[in-house]
Each structure stands twice: as structure tokens, then as C-alpha cells.
Write a protein that holds these residues in place. Structure first.
Motif, mmCIF file in Angstrom:
data_model
loop_
_atom_site.group_PDB
_atom_site.id
_atom_site.type_symbol
_atom_site.label_atom_id
_atom_site.label_comp_id
_atom_site.label_asym_id
_atom_site.label_seq_id
_atom_site.Cartn_x
_atom_site.Cartn_y
_atom_site.Cartn_z
ATOM 1 N N VAL A 276 0.843 -1.203 0.000
ATOM 2 C CA VAL A 276 0.000 0.000 0.000
ATOM 3 C C VAL A 276 0.878 1.253 0.000
ATOM 4 O O VAL A 276 0.615 2.210 -0.749
ATOM 5 N N ARG A 277 1.932 1.255 0.811
ATOM 6 C CA ARG A 277 2.838 2.400 0.832
ATOM 7 C C ARG A 277 3.517 2.579 -0.526
ATOM 8 O O ARG A 277 3.680 3.698 -1.010
ATOM 9 N N ALA A 278 3.931 1.453 -1.135
ATOM 10 C CA ALA A 278 4.549 1.531 -2.459
ATOM 11 C C ALA A 278 3.576 2.139 -3.465
ATOM 12 O O ALA A 278 3.980 2.970 -4.301
ATOM 13 N N ARG A 279 2.323 1.739 -3.393
ATOM 14 C CA ARG A 279 1.302 2.299 -4.293
ATOM 15 C C ARG A 279 1.199 3.808 -4.120
ATOM 16 O O ARG A 279 1.190 4.575 -5.101
ATOM 17 N N ASP A 280 1.126 4.262 -2.886
ATOM 18 C CA ASP A 280 0.976 5.693 -2.615
ATOM 19 C C ASP A 280 2.196 6.479 -3.107
ATOM 20 O O ASP A 280 2.063 7.580 -3.657
ATOM 21 N N VAL A 281 3.380 5.914 -2.908
ATOM 22 C CA VAL A 281 4.603 6.571 -3.369
ATOM 23 C C VAL A 281 4.635 6.635 -4.894
ATOM 24 O O VAL A 281 5.040 7.645 -5.486
ATOM 25 N N TRP A 380 19.776 -4.918 -0.469
ATOM 26 C CA TRP A 380 20.421 -3.925 0.361
ATOM 27 C C TRP A 380 19.554 -3.692 1.601
ATOM 28 O O TRP A 380 18.321 -3.784 1.534
ATOM 29 N N PRO A 381 20.166 -3.347 2.738
ATOM 30 C CA PRO A 381 19.411 -3.202 3.998
ATOM 31 C C PRO A 381 18.210 -2.267 3.908
ATOM 32 O O PRO A 381 17.148 -2.553 4.473
ATOM 33 N N LYS A 382 18.350 -1.158 3.177
ATOM 34 C CA LYS A 382 17.236 -0.202 3.163
ATOM 35 C C LYS A 382 16.053 -0.695 2.340
ATOM 36 O O LYS A 382 14.986 -0.089 2.367
ATOM 37 N N TYR A 383 16.234 -1.781 1.606
ATOM 38 C CA TYR A 383 15.116 -2.365 0.866
ATOM 39 C C TYR A 383 14.788 -3.758 1.420
ATOM 40 O O TYR A 383 14.394 -4.661 0.692
ATOM 41 N N HIS A 384 14.969 -3.922 2.715
ATOM 42 C CA HIS A 384 14.863 -5.244 3.339
ATOM 43 C C HIS A 384 13.475 -5.851 3.196
ATOM 44 O O HIS A 384 13.310 -7.065 3.245
ATOM 45 N N LEU A 385 12.443 -5.021 3.024
ATOM 46 C CA LEU A 385 11.085 -5.554 2.929
ATOM 47 C C LEU A 385 10.927 -6.498 1.738
ATOM 48 O O LEU A 385 10.172 -7.465 1.804
ATOM 49 N N LEU A 419 10.295 -0.389 -11.633
ATOM 50 C CA LEU A 419 11.044 -0.364 -10.382
ATOM 51 C C LEU A 419 11.363 -1.780 -9.915
ATOM 52 O O LEU A 419 10.456 -2.581 -9.715
ATOM 53 N N PRO A 420 12.651 -2.111 -9.724
ATOM 54 C CA PRO A 420 13.030 -3.450 -9.277
ATOM 55 C C PRO A 420 12.890 -3.648 -7.767
ATOM 56 O O PRO A 420 13.266 -4.696 -7.259
ATOM 57 N N CYS A 421 12.393 -2.653 -7.043
ATOM 58 C CA CYS A 421 12.130 -2.768 -5.601
ATOM 59 C C CYS A 421 10.843 -2.010 -5.275
ATOM 60 O O CYS A 421 10.472 -1.075 -5.985
ATOM 61 N N TRP A 422 10.177 -2.393 -4.208
ATOM 62 C CA TRP A 422 9.014 -1.641 -3.744
ATOM 63 C C TRP A 422 9.499 -0.334 -3.119
ATOM 64 O O TRP A 422 10.193 -0.346 -2.094
ATOM 65 N N PRO A 423 9.120 0.826 -3.654
ATOM 66 C CA PRO A 423 9.527 2.085 -3.022
ATOM 67 C C PRO A 423 8.685 2.342 -1.771
ATOM 68 O O PRO A 423 7.477 2.112 -1.765
ATOM 69 N N ALA A 431 16.040 6.586 -6.759
ATOM 70 C CA ALA A 431 17.209 5.866 -6.255
ATOM 71 C C ALA A 431 17.155 4.395 -6.644
ATOM 72 O O ALA A 431 18.158 3.800 -7.028
ATOM 73 N N ILE A 432 15.972 3.805 -6.554
ATOM 74 C CA ILE A 432 15.803 2.395 -6.907
ATOM 75 C C ILE A 432 16.094 2.174 -8.385
ATOM 76 O O ILE A 432 16.747 1.207 -8.781
ATOM 77 N N ALA A 433 15.605 3.089 -9.222
ATOM 78 C CA ALA A 433 15.807 2.939 -10.659
ATOM 79 C C ALA A 433 17.283 3.026 -11.039
ATOM 80 O O ALA A 433 17.679 2.563 -12.110
ATOM 81 N N LYS A 434 18.102 3.611 -10.167
ATOM 82 C CA LYS A 434 19.526 3.783 -10.477
ATOM 83 C C LYS A 434 20.409 2.703 -9.834
ATOM 84 O O LYS A 434 21.627 2.776 -9.945
ATOM 85 N N ILE A 435 19.803 1.736 -9.163
ATOM 86 C CA ILE A 435 20.616 0.670 -8.578
ATOM 87 C C ILE A 435 21.357 -0.055 -9.696
ATOM 88 O O ILE A 435 20.752 -0.507 -10.657
ATOM 89 N N PRO A 436 22.667 -0.162 -9.606
ATOM 90 C CA PRO A 436 23.450 -0.782 -10.700
ATOM 91 C C PRO A 436 22.982 -2.212 -10.987
ATOM 92 O O PRO A 436 22.678 -2.970 -10.072
ATOM 93 N N LYS A 437 22.948 -2.555 -12.259
ATOM 94 C CA LYS A 437 22.509 -3.886 -12.640
ATOM 95 C C LYS A 437 23.467 -4.974 -12.190
ATOM 96 O O LYS A 437 23.090 -6.146 -12.080
#
Length: 440
Positions: A276-281, A380-385, A419-423, A431-437
Motif C-alpha cells: 500500500v505504501r509503495a502504491r501511494d509513493v 540492500w538493507p534499506k530495501y529489506h522488505l 522499479l526493481p524494488c518496492w519504493p 534511487a531504486i531505478a539507479k541501482i546498478p545492474k
């Protein structure tokens, strides 16, 4: 013993046609022989070359896969590799069937071309036949005097069913059994030769030394990826059906969030709230901050292994969700406005296999204005969800890859649109879109 080994090496390499003559000379000399030994069996080499030529050009070589493994994210590359191999040897490839979203041997009602565009496949390799055509060819061959059907097993994993073939060591990603099978087939150039492949995985064809194929594993994988990108597209009837369903429900714009809920001991309610938070973002990121104009808020779909219908769930998802808060999590997302194809647009459809729902989900994601999933780049830790809520597998990467397919997509998918991660915050979108492949 040295002479015997050297002669055997010459026969094998002559058959495969992979090495230049100077390479042969170098190998023989290293084994204790002399350059003259290369030419001792010229007549035998000519016979082997003739057999190889007939094997490629007499049209009697058939590839039949007895058992495939993995879901669509796995069988897409394995199928493209098998097409590449078939075209290289001018072999007729028998169309696989589908059961429970997995490719299978002949006998199932749903066939590959019910899901993928058959015309594009045959544009690449015209010798792609149905199971019925395959059985008819066997019957016709047995009726012809002097012509027999020769079966050669190609076993790519250790399993009792493959005891009659040469089993490769899958753990070492090497497949000597195919080389052995091709050797056996070359001795029957005038007969109908069927190479029966067992236990095909997407990595089964690694390290193959096959005439006409790149000798480097990465080159083979790259070549197969191009086959998949250009020729493995969804059946147009499925695409049109989805487009019609969206139109019937007055859905002009849509976005998709993917949740592969197969993680053991996942907190389903926590994951649902994160979605839900990802949707709102994502909605917030669509706002044009330079003007007062905003984009139309899209309808959000949940693309998930969870379903209120147990029959549409993967075994792992069903097993892990049993006796948990998964139903409550789905209900929460429903009350927050999320839709699921199998419970809304396709609720009245009576498809014969779950692969149709999987295909429709992927088509929906490819057409979405925005799409968010969870990949290995989110460890990465900040995307632990993402790691706590999802099984990180190849399916998410397939969905992202299909969004770059211009034959399927109808919208422009910018970097921040996939987006390869839930924002979880507005700052995370870019920032997520720029995570190196390389962090895949």
C-alpha cells in the motif's frame, strides 16, 4: 594405449567439426603422437563427415523433450535454447504441451502455441511440429521398408528414468550426453532419429561443444536470449482478450505491483501494508511538480502468487500461506482498491490451466504505466522488505524484461516506470531505478 586414445580423439573431433586441423595436430602431439597420425584415417574421417552432413540435411533428425522443469521464467530460456539447437542441426522440434504452468511431453490438452505466438516461432525455425505430426511421422516411418525409428536418450540430470542414456553431471553444468547422442545418431543417417531429452533446465545447455553454436557458454546464452526476445511472444488472442477486458471495465491507465509471496515465515500483513505504501509513493511520483497538471491516477493491480483460489497458486505459495494471515492480507489490499486479474477481469473465464493467468499477468505488467517488483537488487538493507516478503527469483526479471518488448507494450516505460524494488518513500523511486545492474 596412446595410439588408441589419440585415434578416438580424432574421430570425436572430426565428427563435431569444432577444431581446426592445426588444433588437432597440437592435441595429438601433446598426447604423445605425431602429426602424421592425423591423416592415418582419412577414409574414416570422410565417412564421418558424410554421416554428419546427412544428419544435418536429410531431415530425419527429431528433437523431443520428454521432461522439462521450471515455470515460465525458466522454460522461456530453455525453450529458446532448444530452438537454437534445433535450427543449428536442421532438426524437427516437437511442440511441448503445458500442465500446471510447466512445459510437458505430448499428452496434455494445452499446447505451447495456446500461450505463445506460433507464427513467430516458425518464422525462426520452420521445423516446429505438433505432437500429432510427430506421431504421424513415426507411424509413416515404420511403414516404410528399410526405415526404422531410432531413439537416443539425452539425459541432463541424474534420475532413474534416464538409466538407459548417458547422464550428464548437471551440478558441473556440463552435458556430455548430447555429444554421445549425436555420435550415435550419426551412425543412422538414413533412419528417423529421435533424440529424447530428459530433465531439461534453463542451464542444461551450458558448456556444449556443438557445431554451429558459439563455444562459449555466455555466447550461447546471449544468442538464445535474442531468440526469445524476437520470437517468443504471447499469443495475440491473449493480448486482445486482455485489452478487451480492460476496455470493458473502463480502465484507461493501470499500474502493477508484483508480490511473489513464497517466503517462509513472511509477515503477510506487514507485506500488504508495504505494498500500500509503495502504491501511494508511485502515485505521488506520477505528479508533475513543475505544473499544476497531474497524470490520471491509474488503477492498481496486484500481481501475486497468492490467490483466494487455491488451484491457481504455486505449490510453494500455497504451502507457505497455509494457516497464516495471507487471506486477511489479500482482503486488506482489496479494500485499499487493488484488483487481481483472476478475481476481477478474468473471474468469468474458465481456463484449462493456470498458465493462462500467469501469461495474462505478464501481459498486464508489460502494458502498465508503472510497475514495481522485488529483485535481487533489493537485498540492500534499506530495501529489506523485498527480501522479507518475496521469494527472489527469475519471474520478476522476466516481467521487467517484457516491459521493454515493443511488440507487447503500449506505453513508454521510463526508468522510474519500472522499479526493481518496492519504493517506501518518495526519494526511493529514482534511487531504486539507479541501482546498478551488477547488483542483480
Amino acid at each position: 594405449m596412446t595410439t588408441f586414445c589419440a585415434g578416438g580423439m580424432i574421430v570425436l573431433l572430426s565428427l563435431l567439426g569444432l577444431w581446426r586441423m592445426e588444433t588437432l595436430v597440437g592435441i595429438v602431439m601433446k598426447m604423445g603422437g605425431t602429426p602424421d597420425m592425423v591423416f592415418d584415417s582419412q577414409q574414416q574421417q570422410q565417412q564421418l563427415q558424410r554421416q554428419q552432413y546427412l544428419l544435418r540435411h536429410n531431415g530425419n533428425l527429431w528433437f523431443y523433450v520428454d521432461s522439462w522443469h521450471e515455470g515460465i521464467a525458466g522454460w522461456r530460456p530453455s525453450l529458446s535454447q532448444m530452438l537454437l539447437l534445433s535450427k543449428t542441426f536442421n532438426a524437427t522440434l516437437v511442440e511441448p504441451t503445458i500442465t500446471q504452468s510447466r512445459l510437458g511431453r505430448c499428452g496434455n490438452k494445452v499446447v505451447l502455441s495456446d500461450v505463445l505466438n506460433r507464427t513467430l516461432i516458425t518464422d525462426y525455425h520452420s521445423k516446429f511440429v505438433t505432437c500429432q505430426e510427430y506421431l504421424q511421422a513415426i507411424e509413416q516411418s515404420t511403414k516404410n521398408n528399410g526405415t526404422v525409428v531410432v531413439y537416443v536418450d539425452v539425459c541432463w540430470d541424474k534420475e532413474p528414468r534416464c538409466k538407459n542414456g548417458v547422464v550428464s553431471d548437471h551440478s558441473k553444468r556440463h552435458s556430455p550426453s548430447l555429444l554421445t547422442a549425436l555420435q550415435a545418431a550419426a551412425h543412422h543417417p538414413q533412419d528417423m532419429i529421435v533424440l529424447r531429452f530428459h530433465n531439461v533446465w534453463q542451464n542444461s545447455m551450458s558448456n556444449l561443444n556443438i557445431p554451429g553454436l558459439p563455444t562459449d557458454t555466455n555466447d550461447i546464452i546471449t544468442a538464445a536470449k535474442q531468440v526469445a526476445k524476437q520470437h517468443l511472444h504471447f499469443n495475440r488472442n491473449l493480448v486482445r482478450t486482455l485489452e478487451s477486458k480492460l476496455e470493458q471495465h473502463n480502465i484507461v491507465n493501470h499500474a502493477v505491483i508484483h508480490w511473489r509471496a513464497e517466503q517462509v515465515h513472511a509477515s503477510y500483513m506487514e507485506c500488504a501494508n508495504a505494498i500500500v505504501r509503495a502504491r501511494d509513493v508511485m502515485i505521488q511520483s506520477m505528479t508533475n511538480k513543475t505544473t499544476t497538471t497531474t497524470t490520471t491516477t491509474p488503477t492498481f493491480f496486484l500481481m501475486s502468487s497468492l490467490s483466494s483460489n487455491d488451484q491457481l497458486m504455486w505449490n510453494g505459495a500455497r504451502r507457505n500461506a497455509a494457516n497464516t494471515s495471507a487471506p486477511q492480507a489479500l482482503e486488506l489490499l482489496h479494500t485499499k482498491g487493488f484488483m487481481k486479474l483472476d478475481e476481477t477481469l478474468l473471474v468469468d473465464e474458465d481456463y484449462e490451466d493456470s498458465i493462462f493467468y500467469v501469461a495474462m499477468d505478464l501481459i498486464l505488467a508489460s502494458k502498465a504505466q508503472m510497475f514495481a517488483t522485488c529483485t535481487a537488487r533489493c537485498r540492500w538493507p534499506k530495501y529489506h522488505l523485498c527480501k522479507r516478503c518475496n521469494w527472489i527469483g527469475n519471474f520478476a526479471h522476466l516481467a521487467l524484461e517484457l516491459r521493454t518488448d515493443t511488440t507487447t507494450t503500449t506505453t513508454t516505460t521510463s526508468a522510474t516506470g519500472s522499479l526493481p524494488c518496492w519504493p517506501q518513500t518518495a526519494k526511493q523511486v529514482k534511487a531504486i531505478a539507479k541501482i546498478p545492474k551488477e547488483h542483480l
